[in-house]
Scaffold this active site. Structure first.
Site, PDB file in Angstrom:
ATOM      1  N   SER A   5       5.041   6.468  -4.880  1.00  0.00           N
ATOM      2  CA  SER A   5       6.091   5.829  -5.661  1.00  0.00           C
ATOM      3  C   SER A   5       6.115   6.421  -7.053  1.00  0.00           C
ATOM      4  CB  SER A   5       5.835   4.334  -5.759  1.00  0.00           C
ATOM      5  OG  SER A   5       6.422   3.719  -4.663  1.00  0.00           O
ATOM      6  N   HIS A  13       9.392  -0.627  -9.856  1.00  0.00           N
ATOM      7  CA  HIS A  13       8.335  -1.459  -9.258  1.00  0.00           C
ATOM      8  C   HIS A  13       6.942  -1.017  -9.689  1.00  0.00           C
ATOM      9  CE1 HIS A  13       8.166   1.410  -5.695  1.00  0.00           C
ATOM     10  NE2 HIS A  13       6.892   1.066  -5.748  1.00  0.00           N
ATOM     11  N   ASP A  59      15.554   2.244  -8.799  1.00  0.00           N
ATOM     12  CA  ASP A  59      14.135   1.910  -8.979  1.00  0.00           C
ATOM     13  C   ASP A  59      13.443   2.851  -9.984  1.00  0.00           C
ATOM     14  OD1 ASP A  59      11.585   0.935  -8.669  1.00  0.00           O
ATOM     15  OD2 ASP A  59      11.616   0.939  -6.492  1.00  0.00           O
TER      16      ASP A  59
HETATM   17  N1  ARG Z   1       8.202  -0.480  -0.270  1.00  0.00           N
HETATM   18  C1  ARG Z   1       7.950   0.098  -1.547  1.00  0.00           C
HETATM   19  C2  ARG Z   1       6.447   0.326  -1.715  1.00  0.00           C
HETATM   20  O1  ARG Z   1       5.736   0.266  -0.793  1.00  0.00           O
HETATM   21  C3  ARG Z   1       8.530  -0.698  -2.660  1.00  0.00           C
HETATM   22  C4  ARG Z   1       7.901  -2.019  -2.963  1.00  0.00           C
HETATM   23  C5  ARG Z   1       8.488  -2.766  -4.106  1.00  0.00           C
HETATM   24  N2  ARG Z   1       9.724  -3.429  -3.783  1.00  0.00           N
HETATM   25  C6  ARG Z   1       9.852  -4.656  -3.187  1.00  0.00           C
HETATM   26  N3  ARG Z   1      11.050  -5.114  -2.936  1.00  0.00           N
HETATM   27  N4  ARG Z   1       8.823  -5.401  -2.853  1.00  0.00           N
HETATM   28  O2  ARG Z   1       5.795   0.155  -2.681  1.00  0.00           O
HETATM   29  N1  GLU Z   2       6.813   2.137  -2.409  1.00  0.00           N
HETATM   30  C1  GLU Z   2       5.654   2.923  -2.128  1.00  0.00           C
HETATM   31  C2  GLU Z   2       4.711   2.998  -3.347  1.00  0.00           C
HETATM   32  O1  GLU Z   2       4.661   2.093  -4.147  1.00  0.00           O
HETATM   33  C3  GLU Z   2       6.063   4.253  -1.641  1.00  0.00           C
HETATM   34  C4  GLU Z   2       6.622   4.074  -0.316  1.00  0.00           C
HETATM   35  C5  GLU Z   2       5.697   4.564   0.771  1.00  0.00           C
HETATM   36  O2  GLU Z   2       4.745   3.883   1.152  1.00  0.00           O
HETATM   37  O3  GLU Z   2       5.985   5.674   1.220  1.00  0.00           O
HETATM   38  O4  GLU Z   2       3.945   3.928  -3.481  1.00  0.00           O
END
Ligand code: ARG
Ligand code: GLU
Length: 717
Positions: A651, A91, A227
């Site tokens: 991330s 991502h 990921d």
């Molecule tokens: N929750 C994760 C973050 O905050 C992953 C986001 C990307 N994935 C998604 N399915 N939208 O960035």
């Molecule tokens: N998915 C998050 C990012 O893009 C990390 C997850 C979180 O917020 O801890 O940095």
């Protein structure tokens, strides 16, 4: 509520406050690597760390920090070979993978693997930054600053001091310098970065692996997402940063991480070394109340509506689904996180924990006359500041989420600002606007956006009284009798912003007057003028006052904490978090384990949802149990969870074991733990990690790009 209940919930509040006012502060934390030695190193050793503090951070010898990069201004990445190969999340590389994708080469759907160096794909605009060193520059930047100064005087003096210091330090301009406030501006650190600009895409799994579970599983454990994506840093012949050129050579880092495939066990020591973006751990109780009761619910309500419209439209057509998929993911990501955050904060009784802490703090104040003098006015001032501006702060949320939640308005803002720029020649202006519009219209579905405008404006109109509404709402009232459907219809039918042909017609002359008369631009101008004349003056004072109060409160909290060190809020600077591999108990009767496997992917496929489609090749590897050297006990590990305190920006961060070997790549947090940006609960907060064995298995067994493993240093036993 009867009397018994009141008593019980009061007892519960007390119980929670006792636990959390001691442990919440003691646990969690994102520590500055430079200060680790004096702060948390001992505790890390007690928990199993086998490295010296210098192995983690040193400016005299190569250390783990030299293997870690800020990736693309919002993520983290780490070097896994001494030929510039780096791993981050799928991502995090999504934008780049998408840009290289066409109908013929759909790398998003099918994945991309360079089978040799010449096949690696350049990414103009993408940078990675290595931290060369950091230092405390508070004495330089706070020179001449006094408590009598206004906030503006203070900030402008700090800016002047920065210029002086920058000149003194950066005489060769080889590095980029950044200055960041810590502890709410009580301290300032300088960060020196070496920024590389030739970064090439090496590999990415198909979305059915890299985004497995999609938004359904996002922020959730148990998780099965592969990921990750791979990039390579290129440098000039002297190993220095340089713009893209075909004959640049792979960068040789000072350090790259060993990859450990011996696997993880419950309670193993882990640490996460990366760039957490933003936390707010030291807020006054009223601020937490605002988040739980107003800010998050407002954002969620508006996004609920928006997402429902997007979903419906995406189901109707493949074209729209592709156009909106990345935007949908972005909108849904925040929406889901805030829901978890409210739940988590309520579950922890966060406001009560804060007020309890505040009453202990007041007792501590009462013990000393000087403290009293310095800090006694803090809480009353916080209270009035929050009271005076909470409606304005809420209106700001409505402006950002609902007015700027309409894509056409955000695009209008960009077009208008560019068209106003007098320094551009007509040719240059035309070229800029035309490339902006191509990017915009490619992924713009006017029907969806019109429906979003109608629905979000209606909610804004119903929820906020007139003084908190921009003027365009008066037009909707007078000319349309508050019929938002008709209003949105007319605006979209007329505007040059909402239709590519009309836009291109306009672009022939790029007449500013005509642009200003456009109905979408009019909405933008009305919103901006309302914001600057009505909201900003109040919010500006409010934010300034809060900066002063927060800085003072932070200083006091540091003193109150005595010997126990408090970590500074995350601010997208390099930090170390540490914890243990482990699951958790999300609710009564349910226990989550710390590890997931490939079998779980097939279980999810059985559900039959779009987010759970499985590549036939992956299925075959599973049924043949063809896991190579990466499997364990006849199965293939996929993800694991641990108790490292992380946030957005982490991330792609390396998750390391006690020896500093890479065991996984961080990519998410659990839903029950998303409140850790405001308050950390050691029993519930978990970071979600891609098991590095799954990444290697995908590269080697699934993609057949095993040649990449030759440059890695893999610890097998
Ligand atoms: N929750 C994760 C973050 O905050 C992953 C986001 C990307 N994935 C998604 N399915 N939208 O960035
Ligand atoms: N998915 C998050 C990012 O893009 C990390 C997850 C979180 O917020 O801890 O940095």
């Amino acid at each position: 509520m009867n009397h018994r209940c009141i008593k019980k919930s009061f007892a519960l509040v007390l119980f929670f406050s006792i636990i959390f006012s001691t442990t919440a502060i003691a646990d969690g934390g994102m520590w500055l690597p430079m200060l680790l030695k004096d702060q948390k190193y001992q505790k890390m050793k007690e928990n199993g760390l086998k490295l010296s503090a210098e192995d983690i951070y040193s400016i005299n010898q190569s250390s783990l920090k030299d293997a870690i990069v800020q990736f693309g201004g919002g993520c983290t990445g780490e070097l896994i070979s001494n030929e510039g190969l780096l791993i981050t999340n799928h991502h995090c590389g999504y934008g780049q993978i998408q840009k290289h994708s066409t109908i013929e080469h759909d790398y998003l759907t099918n994945g991309f693997w360079a089978m040799n160096r010449t096949e690696e794909l350049p990414n103009p605009g993408l940078t990675v930054s290595f931290l060369v060193q950091m230092s405390d520059v508070s004495p330089h930047l706070l020179k001449g600053v006094s408590s009598e100064m206004s906030e503006n005087e203070r900030l402008s003096l700090i800016e002047q001091n920065k210029v002086i210091l920058k000149k003194a330090v950066n005489d060769t301009c080889k590095y980029e310098l950044e200055f960041e406030p810590f502890y709410q501006g009580n301290q300032y650190f300088m960060f020196v970065y070496e920024v590389f600009k030739d970064i090439r895409l090496v590999g990415a799994p198909p979305s059915s692996i890299g985004k497995f579970g999609g938004d359904t599983d996002n922020w959730m454990w148990p998780r099965h997402t592969g990921d990750f994506s791979l990039f390579r840093i290129y440098a000039d012949k002297n190993n220095k940063p340089v713009d893209y050129a075909v004959d640049n050579v792979p960068y040789v880092p000072k350090k790259s991480l060993k990859i450990d495939i011996r696997g993880v066990k419950e309670n193993d020591f882990t640490m996460v070394y990366g760039y957490p973006g933003h936390t707010e751990e030291y807020l006054f109780s009223d601020a937490v109340r605002f988040i739980v009761e107003k800010r998050d619910p407002t954002r969620i309500k508006l996004r609920d509506t928006k997402l429902a419209i997007m979903r419906e439209q995406m189901l109707k057509s493949d074209k729209v689904r592709i156009q909106l998929s990345s935007k949908y993911a972005g909108v849904a990501n925040g929406w889901k996180k805030w829901m978890g955050e409210i739940r988590g904060l309520e579950r922890m009784n966060a406001v009560a924990v804060k007020t309890n802490f505040e009453s202990d703090f007041e007792k501590w104040l009462a013990q000393d006359e000087n403290r009293q003098k310095e800090y006694a006015d803090l809480f009353p001032k916080f209270k009035t500041t929050y009271q005076n501006a909470s409606e304005h702060a809420l209106a700001r949320e409505y402006i950002f989420e609902s007015v700027f939640g309409v894509e056409a308005i955000t695009f209008a803002a960009k077009v208008y600002k560019t068209a106003q720029n007098k320094d551009l020649t007509p040719e240059k202006l035309n070229q800029m606007l035309s490339s902006m519009s191509q990017g915009f219209f490619k992924d713009f579905d006017a029907t969806t956006d019109q429906m979003v405008m109608e629905a979000l404006f209606k909610i804004y109109y119903q929820d906020m009284i007139e003084v908190y509404q921009p003027d365009f709402f008066r037009t909707v009232e007078k000319k349309y009798s508050a019929n938002f459907e008709k209003y949105a219809h007319d605006v979209f039918a007329k505007s040059i912003i909402t239709n590519e042909e009309r836009f291109n017609m306009w672009l022939k002359k790029a007449d500013l007057k005509k642009l200003e008369a456009d109905p979408i631009v009019q909405i933008y101008l009305s919103a901006i003028s309302f914001y600057t004349t009505e909201l900003a003056p109040v919010l500006y004072l409010h934010d300034n006052e809060l900066s002063v109060l927060n800085r003072k409160y932070m200083k006091a909290q540091l003193e109150f904490a005595g010997d126990s060190v408090l970590f500074p809020d995350a601010n997208f600077t390099l930090r170390v978090a540490f914890g243990k591999v482990g699951g958790y108990e999300p609710k009564d009767g349910v226990v989550y384990k710390h590890q997931t496997t490939l079998e779980g992917i097939l279980e999810k496929e059985f559900i039959g949802a779009y987010d759970y489609e499985v590549d036939p090749k992956l299925k075959k590897l599973q049924s043949d149990k063809d896991f190579g050297i990466y499997g364990q006990d006849q199965t293939m590990p996929v993800c694991f969870s641990a108790s490292n305190h992380t946030t957005g920006g982490n991330s792609g961060s390396p998750v390391m074991n006690a020896e500093g070997h890479l065991i996984g790549v961080n990519f998410d947090r659990n839903w029950e733990g998303t409140m850790s940006d405001v308050m950390y609960d050691p029993t519930q907060c978990r970071n979600i990690v891609l098991d590095i064995r799954y990444a290697l298995f995908i590269i080697d067994k699934f993609a057949g790009a095993g040649y990449l493993l030759n440059e890695m240093d893999i610890v097998k036993n």
